[in-house]
Design a protein around this motif. Structure first.
Motif, PDB file in Angstrom:
ATOM      1  N   GLU A 273       0.848  -1.205   0.035  1.00  0.00           N
ATOM      2  CA  GLU A 273      -0.076   0.005   0.049  1.00  0.00           C
ATOM      3  C   GLU A 273       0.737   1.212  -0.056  1.00  0.00           C
ATOM      4  OE1 GLU A 273      -2.672  -0.289   3.357  1.00  0.00           O
ATOM      5  OE2 GLU A 273      -3.686  -1.886   2.471  1.00  0.00           O
ATOM      6  N   ALA A 274       2.078   1.242   0.660  1.00  0.00           N
ATOM      7  CA  ALA A 274       2.973   2.338   0.721  1.00  0.00           C
ATOM      8  C   ALA A 274       3.821   2.446  -0.455  1.00  0.00           C
ATOM      9  CB  ALA A 274       3.872   2.228   1.860  1.00  0.00           C
ATOM     10  N   LEU A 275       4.004   1.506  -1.320  1.00  0.00           N
ATOM     11  CA  LEU A 275       4.730   1.675  -2.412  1.00  0.00           C
ATOM     12  C   LEU A 275       3.915   2.087  -3.838  1.00  0.00           C
ATOM     13  CD1 LEU A 275       6.914  -1.562  -2.322  1.00  0.00           C
ATOM     14  CD2 LEU A 275       7.841   0.574  -1.960  1.00  0.00           C
ATOM     15  N   PRO A 276       4.481   2.741  -4.654  1.00  0.00           N
ATOM     16  CA  PRO A 276       3.728   2.989  -5.995  1.00  0.00           C
ATOM     17  C   PRO A 276       3.460   1.829  -6.642  1.00  0.00           C
ATOM     18  CG  PRO A 276       6.064   4.217  -6.010  1.00  0.00           C
ATOM     19  CD  PRO A 276       5.864   3.386  -4.801  1.00  0.00           C
ATOM     20  N   ALA A 277       2.431   1.964  -7.455  1.00  0.00           N
ATOM     21  CA  ALA A 277       1.851   0.956  -7.937  1.00  0.00           C
ATOM     22  C   ALA A 277       3.120  -0.009  -8.860  1.00  0.00           C
ATOM     23  CB  ALA A 277       0.752   0.932  -9.210  1.00  0.00           C
ATOM     24  N   ALA A 278       3.823   0.697  -9.437  1.00  0.00           N
ATOM     25  CA  ALA A 278       4.946  -0.071 -10.447  1.00  0.00           C
ATOM     26  C   ALA A 278       5.793  -0.774  -9.400  1.00  0.00           C
ATOM     27  CB  ALA A 278       5.581   1.155 -11.260  1.00  0.00           C
ATOM     28  N   MET A 279       6.176  -0.108  -8.245  1.00  0.00           N
ATOM     29  CA  MET A 279       7.277  -0.920  -7.527  1.00  0.00           C
ATOM     30  C   MET A 279       6.131  -2.070  -6.651  1.00  0.00           C
ATOM     31  SD  MET A 279      10.026  -0.205  -7.310  1.00  0.00           S
ATOM     32  CE  MET A 279      10.562  -1.138  -5.947  1.00  0.00           C
ATOM     33  N   ALA A 280       5.189  -1.841  -6.436  1.00  0.00           N
ATOM     34  CA  ALA A 280       4.533  -2.981  -5.735  1.00  0.00           C
ATOM     35  C   ALA A 280       4.249  -4.250  -6.577  1.00  0.00           C
ATOM     36  CB  ALA A 280       2.991  -2.642  -5.509  1.00  0.00           C
ATOM     37  N   ALA A 281       4.067  -4.140  -7.941  1.00  0.00           N
ATOM     38  CA  ALA A 281       3.999  -5.085  -9.024  1.00  0.00           C
ATOM     39  C   ALA A 281       5.286  -5.725  -9.189  1.00  0.00           C
ATOM     40  CB  ALA A 281       3.735  -4.531 -10.490  1.00  0.00           C
ATOM     41  N   ALA A 282       6.513  -5.052  -8.909  1.00  0.00           N
ATOM     42  CA  ALA A 282       7.819  -5.623  -9.108  1.00  0.00           C
ATOM     43  C   ALA A 282       8.076  -6.349  -8.066  1.00  0.00           C
ATOM     44  CB  ALA A 282       8.763  -4.265  -9.149  1.00  0.00           C
TER      45      ALA A 282
ATOM     46  N   ILE B 190      17.506  -5.857 -14.156  1.00  0.00           N
ATOM     47  CA  ILE B 190      18.219  -4.767 -14.971  1.00  0.00           C
ATOM     48  C   ILE B 190      17.268  -3.884 -15.540  1.00  0.00           C
ATOM     49  CG2 ILE B 190      19.885  -4.209 -16.815  1.00  0.00           C
ATOM     50  CD1 ILE B 190      20.949  -7.282 -16.290  1.00  0.00           C
ATOM     51  N   PHE B 191      16.286  -4.070 -16.143  1.00  0.00           N
ATOM     52  CA  PHE B 191      15.176  -3.141 -16.641  1.00  0.00           C
ATOM     53  C   PHE B 191      14.791  -2.333 -15.861  1.00  0.00           C
ATOM     54  CE2 PHE B 191      11.221  -2.399 -18.349  1.00  0.00           C
ATOM     55  CZ  PHE B 191      11.277  -1.319 -19.237  1.00  0.00           C
ATOM     56  N   ILE B 192      13.927  -2.825 -14.667  1.00  0.00           N
ATOM     57  CA  ILE B 192      13.461  -2.097 -13.855  1.00  0.00           C
ATOM     58  C   ILE B 192      14.189  -1.035 -12.955  1.00  0.00           C
ATOM     59  CG2 ILE B 192      12.270  -2.305 -11.522  1.00  0.00           C
ATOM     60  CD1 ILE B 192      10.733  -4.718 -12.682  1.00  0.00           C
ATOM     61  N   ALA B 193      15.507  -1.609 -12.818  1.00  0.00           N
ATOM     62  CA  ALA B 193      16.635  -0.651 -11.949  1.00  0.00           C
ATOM     63  C   ALA B 193      16.785   0.620 -12.841  1.00  0.00           C
ATOM     64  CB  ALA B 193      17.840  -1.506 -11.819  1.00  0.00           C
ATOM     65  N   ILE B 194      16.718   0.262 -14.253  1.00  0.00           N
ATOM     66  CA  ILE B 194      16.998   1.465 -15.244  1.00  0.00           C
ATOM     67  C   ILE B 194      15.552   2.116 -15.361  1.00  0.00           C
ATOM     68  CG2 ILE B 194      17.512   2.037 -17.443  1.00  0.00           C
ATOM     69  CD1 ILE B 194      19.685  -0.386 -17.577  1.00  0.00           C
ATOM     70  N   ALA B 195      14.501   1.619 -15.345  1.00  0.00           N
ATOM     71  CA  ALA B 195      13.383   2.246 -15.698  1.00  0.00           C
ATOM     72  C   ALA B 195      12.732   3.029 -14.455  1.00  0.00           C
ATOM     73  CB  ALA B 195      12.325   1.193 -16.297  1.00  0.00           C
ATOM     74  N   ILE B 196      12.826   2.339 -13.379  1.00  0.00           N
ATOM     75  CA  ILE B 196      12.161   3.071 -12.278  1.00  0.00           C
ATOM     76  C   ILE B 196      13.403   3.418 -11.188  1.00  0.00           C
ATOM     77  CG2 ILE B 196      10.719   2.582 -10.267  1.00  0.00           C
ATOM     78  CD1 ILE B 196       9.074   0.563 -11.805  1.00  0.00           C
ATOM     79  N   LYS B 197      13.697   4.628 -11.093  1.00  0.00           N
ATOM     80  CA  LYS B 197      14.910   5.082 -10.476  1.00  0.00           C
ATOM     81  C   LYS B 197      14.584   4.771  -8.834  1.00  0.00           C
ATOM     82  CE  LYS B 197      16.861   7.140 -13.897  1.00  0.00           C
ATOM     83  NZ  LYS B 197      17.866   6.225 -14.569  1.00  0.00           N
ATOM     84  N   ASN B 198      16.062   4.352  -8.169  1.00  0.00           N
ATOM     85  CA  ASN B 198      15.565   4.047  -6.568  1.00  0.00           C
ATOM     86  C   ASN B 198      14.971   2.865  -6.588  1.00  0.00           C
ATOM     87  OD1 ASN B 198      17.496   6.256  -6.379  1.00  0.00           O
ATOM     88  ND2 ASN B 198      15.682   7.751  -6.255  1.00  0.00           N
ATOM     89  N   SER B 199      14.813   2.006  -7.450  1.00  0.00           N
ATOM     90  CA  SER B 199      13.976   0.825  -7.208  1.00  0.00           C
ATOM     91  C   SER B 199      15.121  -0.281  -6.659  1.00  0.00           C
ATOM     92  CB  SER B 199      13.180   0.318  -8.474  1.00  0.00           C
ATOM     93  OG  SER B 199      13.936   0.174  -9.356  1.00  0.00           O
ATOM     94  N   ILE B 200      15.999  -0.523  -7.535  1.00  0.00           N
ATOM     95  CA  ILE B 200      16.978  -1.499  -7.255  1.00  0.00           C
ATOM     96  C   ILE B 200      18.337  -1.031  -7.376  1.00  0.00           C
ATOM     97  CG2 ILE B 200      17.749  -3.873  -8.275  1.00  0.00           C
ATOM     98  CD1 ILE B 200      15.222  -4.236  -9.261  1.00  0.00           C
ATOM     99  N   SER B 201      19.141  -1.411  -6.309  1.00  0.00           N
ATOM    100  CA  SER B 201      20.472  -0.705  -6.529  1.00  0.00           C
ATOM    101  C   SER B 201      21.334  -1.149  -7.626  1.00  0.00           C
ATOM    102  CB  SER B 201      21.250  -1.321  -5.191  1.00  0.00           C
ATOM    103  OG  SER B 201      22.618  -1.068  -5.204  1.00  0.00           O
ATOM    104  N   MET B 202      22.094  -0.251  -8.227  1.00  0.00           N
ATOM    105  CA  MET B 202      22.878  -0.509  -9.489  1.00  0.00           C
ATOM    106  C   MET B 202      24.062  -1.518  -9.098  1.00  0.00           C
ATOM    107  SD  MET B 202      21.507   1.199 -11.302  1.00  0.00           S
ATOM    108  CE  MET B 202      22.537   1.331 -13.022  1.00  0.00           C
ATOM    109  N   VAL B 203      24.261  -1.640  -7.923  1.00  0.00           N
ATOM    110  CA  VAL B 203      25.394  -2.648  -7.559  1.00  0.00           C
ATOM    111  C   VAL B 203      24.783  -4.101  -7.797  1.00  0.00           C
ATOM    112  CG1 VAL B 203      26.268  -4.092  -5.489  1.00  0.00           C
ATOM    113  CG2 VAL B 203      26.341  -1.432  -5.434  1.00  0.00           C
ATOM    114  N   TRP B 204      23.316  -4.385  -7.692  1.00  0.00           N
ATOM    115  CA  TRP B 204      22.670  -5.580  -8.035  1.00  0.00           C
ATOM    116  C   TRP B 204      22.766  -5.681  -9.586  1.00  0.00           C
ATOM    117  CZ3 TRP B 204      22.219  -9.780  -6.328  1.00  0.00           C
ATOM    118  CH2 TRP B 204      22.136 -10.077  -4.663  1.00  0.00           C
ATOM    119  N   VAL B 205      22.643  -4.668 -10.438  1.00  0.00           N
ATOM    120  CA  VAL B 205      22.645  -4.388 -11.718  1.00  0.00           C
ATOM    121  C   VAL B 205      24.076  -5.106 -12.195  1.00  0.00           C
ATOM    122  CG1 VAL B 205      22.691  -3.027 -13.870  1.00  0.00           C
ATOM    123  CG2 VAL B 205      20.968  -2.621 -12.027  1.00  0.00           C
ATOM    124  N   GLY B 206      24.934  -4.486 -11.575  1.00  0.00           N
ATOM    125  CA  GLY B 206      26.454  -5.010 -12.000  1.00  0.00           C
ATOM    126  C   GLY B 206      26.953  -6.344 -11.748  1.00  0.00           C
ATOM    127  N   ILE B 207      26.151  -6.886 -10.637  1.00  0.00           N
ATOM    128  CA  ILE B 207      26.203  -8.119 -10.179  1.00  0.00           C
ATOM    129  C   ILE B 207      25.453  -9.159 -11.112  1.00  0.00           C
ATOM    130  CG2 ILE B 207      25.479 -10.084  -8.336  1.00  0.00           C
ATOM    131  CD1 ILE B 207      26.040  -7.789  -6.373  1.00  0.00           C
TER     132      ILE B 207
END
Length: 150
Positions: A66-75, A109-126
């Motif tokens: 409920e606290a997250l935006p709809a896109a983040m909740a779906a993710a 990777i796509f969600i980290a790039i599309a939605i800022k501050n959603s997934i750490s860029m460290v995880w993208v590198g991993i």
């Protein structure tokens, strides 16, 4: 009485290879074993990720969804399901497990790039590094088994 087995030429597309020489079989087993070990380690990592996503949904008293935006909740829901299913496929070392894991990692990777501050860029590198290692191991395991031509 022991009979000598005659050496037959190995057909490249044969499902069962008779007369494979020991060094060739050892190289084939080595890359295959490395791939299976890598997939099992990935499975453990993806189980942890999937359980962490489910903890976001189930543990707090007030729903995080409920606290997250709809896109983040779906993710969160998507990764809670996809990560655990991919982990099972990886643990079993099945082709569909590798394919589903590639899809889930690419989606991260796509969600980290599309939605800022959603997934750490460290995880993208991993994720990128793990995908590259997976492709190298899969290619070498296939090449040593004769699946891919040089």
């Amino acid at each position: 009485m022991r009979r000598e087995r005659e050496e037959r030429p190995v057909e490249p597309g044969a499902a069962i290879k008779l007369g494979v020489k020991a060094p060739e079989a050892a190289a084939q087993a080595q890359w295959g074993l490395l791939l299976v070990i890598f997939m099992r380690v990935l499975a453990a990592l993806w189980i942890c990720q999937g359980l962490a996503e489910w903890a976001l949904v189930l543990v707090p008293e007030k729903s995080v969804l409920e606290a997250l935006p709809a896109a983040m909740a779906a993710a969160v829901i998507f990764f809670a399901i996809a990560n655990l299913v991919a982990a099972v496929g990886l643990w079993l070392a099945t082709p569909w497990g590798g394919a589903l894991w590639l899809f889930a990692a690419s989606a991260q990777i796509f969600i980290a790039i599309a939605i800022k501050n959603s997934i750490s860029m460290v995880w993208v590198g991993i994720d990128v590094a793990l995908i590259l290692v997976y492709f190298v191991l899969t290619f070498n395991a296939g090449r040593s088994s004769g699946q891919y031509a040089d």
